[in-house]
Write a protein that holds these residues in place. Structure first.
Motif, PDB file in Angstrom:
ATOM      1  N   ASP A  19      17.954   0.060 -19.678  1.00 44.28           N
ATOM      2  CA  ASP A  19      17.879  -1.400 -19.632  1.00 44.28           C
ATOM      3  C   ASP A  19      16.613  -1.828 -18.900  1.00 44.28           C
ATOM      4  OD1 ASP A  19      19.157  -0.324 -17.196  1.00 44.28           O
ATOM      5  OD2 ASP A  19      19.088  -2.430 -16.579  1.00 44.28           O
ATOM      6  N   VAL A  20      16.135  -3.031 -19.227  1.00 48.39           N
ATOM      7  CA  VAL A  20      14.980  -3.631 -18.562  1.00 48.39           C
ATOM      8  C   VAL A  20      15.263  -5.118 -18.387  1.00 48.39           C
ATOM      9  CG1 VAL A  20      12.560  -4.337 -18.832  1.00 48.39           C
ATOM     10  CG2 VAL A  20      13.243  -1.982 -19.345  1.00 48.39           C
ATOM     11  N   THR A  21      15.212  -5.591 -17.132  1.00 50.33           N
ATOM     12  CA  THR A  21      15.388  -7.019 -16.843  1.00 50.33           C
ATOM     13  C   THR A  21      14.091  -7.545 -16.247  1.00 50.33           C
ATOM     14  OG1 THR A  21      17.753  -6.779 -16.441  1.00 50.33           O
ATOM     15  CG2 THR A  21      16.695  -8.741 -15.568  1.00 50.33           C
TER      16      THR A  21
ATOM     17  N   GLU B 145      18.268   0.072 -14.376  1.00 44.89           N
ATOM     18  CA  GLU B 145      19.227   1.030 -13.827  1.00 44.89           C
ATOM     19  C   GLU B 145      18.794   2.463 -14.074  1.00 44.89           C
ATOM     20  OE1 GLU B 145      23.117   0.148 -15.255  1.00 44.89           O
ATOM     21  OE2 GLU B 145      23.192  -1.849 -14.324  1.00 44.89           O
ATOM     22  N   CYS B 146      17.773   2.659 -14.897  1.00 46.67           N
ATOM     23  CA  CYS B 146      17.247   4.004 -15.127  1.00 46.67           C
ATOM     24  C   CYS B 146      16.289   4.446 -14.021  1.00 46.67           C
ATOM     25  CB  CYS B 146      16.527   4.073 -16.481  1.00 46.67           C
ATOM     26  SG  CYS B 146      17.647   4.269 -17.892  1.00 46.67           S
ATOM     27  N   GLU B 147      15.930   3.514 -13.134  1.00 45.65           N
ATOM     28  CA  GLU B 147      15.024   3.859 -12.043  1.00 45.65           C
ATOM     29  C   GLU B 147      15.795   4.088 -10.749  1.00 45.65           C
ATOM     30  OE1 GLU B 147      11.953   4.702 -12.364  1.00 45.65           O
ATOM     31  OE2 GLU B 147      12.019   4.216 -14.496  1.00 45.65           O
ATOM     32  N   ALA B 148      15.230   4.933  -9.914  1.00 43.37           N
ATOM     33  CA  ALA B 148      15.884   5.328  -8.659  1.00 43.37           C
ATOM     34  C   ALA B 148      15.255   4.598  -7.474  1.00 43.37           C
ATOM     35  CB  ALA B 148      15.756   6.841  -8.483  1.00 43.37           C
ATOM     36  N   HIS B 149      15.806   4.879  -6.289  1.00 40.60           N
ATOM     37  CA  HIS B 149      15.300   4.264  -5.069  1.00 40.60           C
ATOM     38  C   HIS B 149      13.821   4.559  -4.858  1.00 40.60           C
ATOM     39  CE1 HIS B 149      15.588   3.891  -0.398  1.00 40.60           C
ATOM     40  NE2 HIS B 149      15.110   2.794  -0.955  1.00 40.60           N
TER      41      HIS B 149
ATOM     42  N   ASP C 166      11.898   2.061  -6.342  1.00 36.21           N
ATOM     43  CA  ASP C 166      12.433   0.741  -5.999  1.00 36.21           C
ATOM     44  C   ASP C 166      13.139   0.086  -7.173  1.00 36.21           C
ATOM     45  OD1 ASP C 166      11.690   0.581  -3.234  1.00 36.21           O
ATOM     46  OD2 ASP C 166       9.621   0.406  -3.898  1.00 36.21           O
ATOM     47  N   PHE C 167      13.810   0.936  -7.974  1.00 34.79           N
ATOM     48  CA  PHE C 167      14.716   0.492  -9.044  1.00 34.79           C
ATOM     49  C   PHE C 167      14.014  -0.355 -10.120  1.00 34.79           C
ATOM     50  CE2 PHE C 167      17.064   0.675  -4.983  1.00 34.79           C
ATOM     51  CZ  PHE C 167      17.820   1.803  -5.251  1.00 34.79           C
ATOM     52  N   GLY C 168      12.736  -0.095 -10.330  1.00 33.40           N
ATOM     53  CA  GLY C 168      12.048  -0.864 -11.373  1.00 33.40           C
ATOM     54  C   GLY C 168      10.610  -0.466 -11.520  1.00 33.40           C
ATOM     55  N   GLY C 169       9.805  -1.415 -11.981  1.00 31.61           N
ATOM     56  CA  GLY C 169       8.398  -1.128 -12.203  1.00 31.61           C
ATOM     57  C   GLY C 169       7.689  -2.322 -12.795  1.00 31.61           C
TER      58      GLY C 169
END
Length: 272
Positions: free
Chosen positions: A64-66, A91-95, A98-101
């Motif tokens: 997912d991407v928001t 939700e595919c990114e980890a701590h 920082d849970f995104g990009g």
């Protein structure tokens, strides 16, 4: 002063509500246009895509991407097409990321085409400044929290383009800070070292071309001498055993001042 007629107040309230709804609809349409460059229409829900195409290292997962409202446009590569940098959460990114990009787009006429996802490349509270007549510069506040240690920095986001590898973004750190109050109960300084920066906030364009300004909480030489000499009051809760040559600067004993950073010379000085 006489009160305005009720119908006038109602009309103003209705106009404000209509403007808010129009702006919200415009923002949603803009997000949908961007999302549609990497997401099927059926997978778009508001500002989110439930299954993004070409997501890196997805390994078969539906990533997912928001899109967030943090987005910055400019000519970040010399003599290039204008780019649009949009922060996203996934939700595919980890701590560690920082849970995104960043979702990166390039100007294509009046629209944008999708370039690539760059996990972990997001900055916050960024400003776009002209570097020269051909290129802009993106300066951001970046940071990461790990086990109570809050690391923050002012970074110039460097854009590079290499054949076969596409556009990349990496931070060039101009000023770093570390706040350990949540981890240790106090900030810690080293007695034989110079000033220590704890917190950075309120990034803005500086007073001169190619400069930025930032509020800094820090320990200067005088504060460090006090901490390493007679010392400051010990916090009620301390979760750290000082090593030789270390001292405490508890909350409330740091200095606070606004500084200017010259982007060309990298010089940091108190704001005028």
């Amino acid at each position: 002063m006489p009160k305005p007629p009720i119908n006038w107040v109602v009309a103003l309230t209705f106009c404000a509500a209509a403007l808010f709804i129009a702006e919200a609809a415009q923002a949603q349409n803009s997000d949908r246009a961007l999302l549609s460059t990497f997401c099927a229409a059926a997978s778009i829900k508001g500002s989110a895509c439930t299954r993004a195409r070409s997501y890196p290292n997805a390994a078969g997962r539906a990533c997912d991407v928001t899109l967030t409202q943090e987005r910055y446009a400019g000519r970040f590569l010399a003599n290039s097409t204008p780019l649009l940098v949009v922060n996203y959460e996934s939700e595919c990114e980890a701590h560690v990321t920082d849970f995104g990009g960043v979702a990166l787009f390039a100007k294509n006429g009046q629209a944008y085409r999708f370039v690539r996802f760059l996990p972990g490349a997001q900055g916050h509270d960024c400003i776009v400044l002209p570097r020269d007549e051909r290129q802009d510069v993106l300066v951001c506040a970046v940071g990461h929290m790990g086990q109570g240690n809050l690391e923050s920095a002012v970074a110039r986001m460097e854009f590079t383009s290499k054949p076969g590898k596409g556009i990349a973004i990496s931070p060039d750190f101009l000023l770093r800070a570390e706040d350990t109050v949540s981890a240790y109960g106090s900030n810690v300084v080293t007695c034989n070292e110079g000033p220590k920066y704890f917190d950075l906030s309120n990034l803005a364009a500086g007073p001169r071309r190619n400069s930025v300004a930032i509020d800094v909480e820090y320990a200067d030489d005088e504060t460090i001498r006090t901490a390493c000499g007679e010392g400051f009051p010990k916090p009620k809760e301390l979760f750290y055993d000082l090593a030789a040559g270390e001292a405490l600067v508890p909350p409330g004993y740091e200095k606070k001042k606004r500084f200017t950073i010259d982007l060309l010379t990298r010089k940091i000085a108190p704001a005028d």
